[in-house]
Enzyme design. Sequence first.
Site, PDB file in Angstrom:
ATOM      1  N   SER A 252       0.806  -1.202   0.000  1.00 23.35           N
ATOM      2  CA  SER A 252       0.000   0.000   0.000  1.00 23.35           C
ATOM      3  C   SER A 252       0.842   1.256   0.000  1.00 23.35           C
ATOM      4  O   SER A 252       1.981   1.264   0.463  1.00 23.35           O
ATOM      5  CB  SER A 252      -0.933   0.008   1.209  1.00 23.35           C
ATOM      6  N   LYS A 253       0.260   2.280  -0.513  1.00 23.72           N
ATOM      7  CA  LYS A 253       0.933   3.552  -0.616  1.00 23.72           C
ATOM      8  C   LYS A 253       1.242   4.120   0.770  1.00 23.72           C
ATOM      9  O   LYS A 253       2.282   4.712   0.997  1.00 23.72           O
ATOM     10  CB  LYS A 253       0.012   4.525  -1.364  1.00 23.72           C
ATOM     11  N   ARG A 254       0.318   3.853   1.678  1.00 21.54           N
ATOM     12  CA  ARG A 254       0.453   4.405   3.023  1.00 21.54           C
ATOM     13  C   ARG A 254       1.778   4.054   3.685  1.00 21.54           C
ATOM     14  O   ARG A 254       2.379   4.838   4.380  1.00 21.54           O
ATOM     15  CB  ARG A 254      -0.716   3.922   3.889  1.00 21.54           C
TER      16      ARG A 254
END
Length: 484
Positions: A252-254
Site C-alpha cells: 500500500s501507498k500508506r
Amino acid sequence: MIRTRFAPSPTGYLHLGGLRTALYTYLFAKKNNGKFILRIEDTDQEREVEGAVELIYKSLRQAGLQYDEGPDVGGDFGPYIQTQRKDSYLPYAMQLVESGAAYPCFCTKEELSARREKAEAEAPGQWKYDKHCLNLPKEEALRRMESGESFVIRQNIPTSGTASFEDALYGHVEAPCDTLDDNVLIKADGLPTYNFANVIDDHLMGITHEMRGTEYLSSTPTTNLLYEAFGWETPVYIHLSPVMKDASRKLSKRYGDPSFEDLLAQGYVRDAIINFIALLGWSPGDEREFFTLPELVEAFDLKGLSKAPAIFNTEKLVWFNHEYISRMPIEEYIAMATPWFDKALEGKHMDYAFLATLMHTRTEVFDRVPDMVRFLGELPEYEIDIYSHKKMKTDPEISLKALKLARPALEALTDFSEDAVKECLMALAAENEMKNGQIMWPVRIAISGLASTPGGATEIAYLLGQDECLKRIDIGIGKLENLS
RNA sequence: GGCUCCAUGGUCAAGCGGUUAAGACGUCGCCCUCUCAAGGCGAAAUCAGGGGUUCGAUUCCCCUUGGAGCUGCCA
C-alpha cells in the site's frame, strides 16, 4: 467473443496489485482473441484524486497494456467513465423496485446510526439494516421520492436461503442470506455504489469475464442476486488473490510501498517489472521464467493462477532487473545509464562507452549506479588498511613498494590505453618477481580508494587518465609513507 | 463477534493418491579471477497441527491453529 475489463478507481497512482490485475485481465483477453477494456469507476466523488485518471492512462500505456476500448480511445459501449453514465443507473434500480428486488429508503444517516448504536449495545457486531423502509406503501414511497426528499435505493435481500456464485478459481462460493445486508444500490447523491454500477456496466458492456481482487469475493453472492433479479446471464467470475508486502499487509501507498511509476523512476526496467509481476501469483506450469509480454499472452492460462496471496519480494525483482539489464544491447545500456553516470560524474570527462562495458553486467537497479561510479569523479577518503589483502598477499609495505614501482612506469607510458596499462603493470610484476595481485591490488586501491570497484586496476586507470592516476598514486604513497 | 476465502523451504512456486517433494530468488561453501560482479560446481532449507477415508496421503474430507477479506450512502 471474450471481453474483459480493468476497472480502477481514480484514487491515486496505479499500485502494483492493480497493475497485476490489469496485466492478467489483459493477458486473458488477448490469449483468447478478446477485447480488453478500461473503465473508470469514479462514483465516489469524495475519494477522487486530481489527475489520477490521466495517471492510469499513462501507467497502462507505459506497461504496454493497450486497451481496445476506454475513455481516451473510444469504443462502441461508451462512455467508459461511470459518472458520465450517471443517468443510466436509476432506471435499472427502479426496475428492481418494481419487481420487489429493491426498495427506496428514506432513513437518514442520523437515524441509522442511532438505531445501529442501540442494536450494537444489545448484540455487538450483529447490525444489519433493519428493512425499516421496506414496507412503506409504494404510493407513499414514490410520492416522497418525487417530492425531492433525500433517498437511497436498497437491495432487498431474502431473509432466508443462500446466495451463491461460481468462481473459475475458487469454485462454488455461497453465503446464508440472513448474514447479508440490504446494500445501498443508489446513493443519496444519485450515483450508484460500486456493487450496482459494476453489475449494470458489465452487463451493458458485454463483459464476459470479471477479473478482480478477492476483496470482492464475499460480496459477490449478494451482487449475483442482482443478476438473477434482472434475469441477466452472469459473467465468469475470476477473483485474484492480493499482492502482499508481508504475511499480513497488503502492498500500500500508506506504508511507502512503490508504485509502478516509482519503480520505473528508480531504474527498474519495464519488462523486468512486468515479468516479475506476472509470476507473482501465476505460474506457467513449466520451468520458464523469462517472458516478453507477447510470450505471456501465449502462455497465460487461468489454471496457473494461485489462490493464496503472494508476497512482493524485492530481491527477486532486483534479480530480474539485473538479468534484463545484462541482456540489453550495450547501446541501450549506454542510453539508459548516461543520466545516472552524469549524476555522479557531472562535469568530468570520461569514456562513458567504456565505463558502460564495466557497469553493464554490474547494474542491478539504475539508481545504484551513481554510488558505484562516484569514486571516478573524486577520490574518496580511505583508510590504509584496505591496502592489506591476505589472498593478494599485500600489506602496507608491499603496497608502498608496488606504488613506487608503478608510479614511474605509468608516467613513462605514452599510450595510456587499458591494454597498455595492463601490459605495463604485468611486466612490472614479472620483473620484480611479484604476484600480479601484489601490483594490481595496491594500484587499484590507490586510484579508487575503495576495497571493491567495478572493473580492475587497469580499467580504472584508463578511465581516470594518466594525470589523475599519477596524482592518486602520489596520494597513496604519501599515506603509506606517513605510516612508517 | 458473524460471514467468506486461503495454507508446500525465508520468498515466488511445481505437484493434482504411490515422486529421492521440481525449478527460481535469497543464503552458505568451493572453483575461476588484478577487487567486486558475472560465470561454473555444490550445500542447507518446505508439505502448520490433529483426526479420518484409503493398501497408501503433500494431494480427498473434518476439526484446530494461523493469515486475509467483507461486515460503509468506499471501491
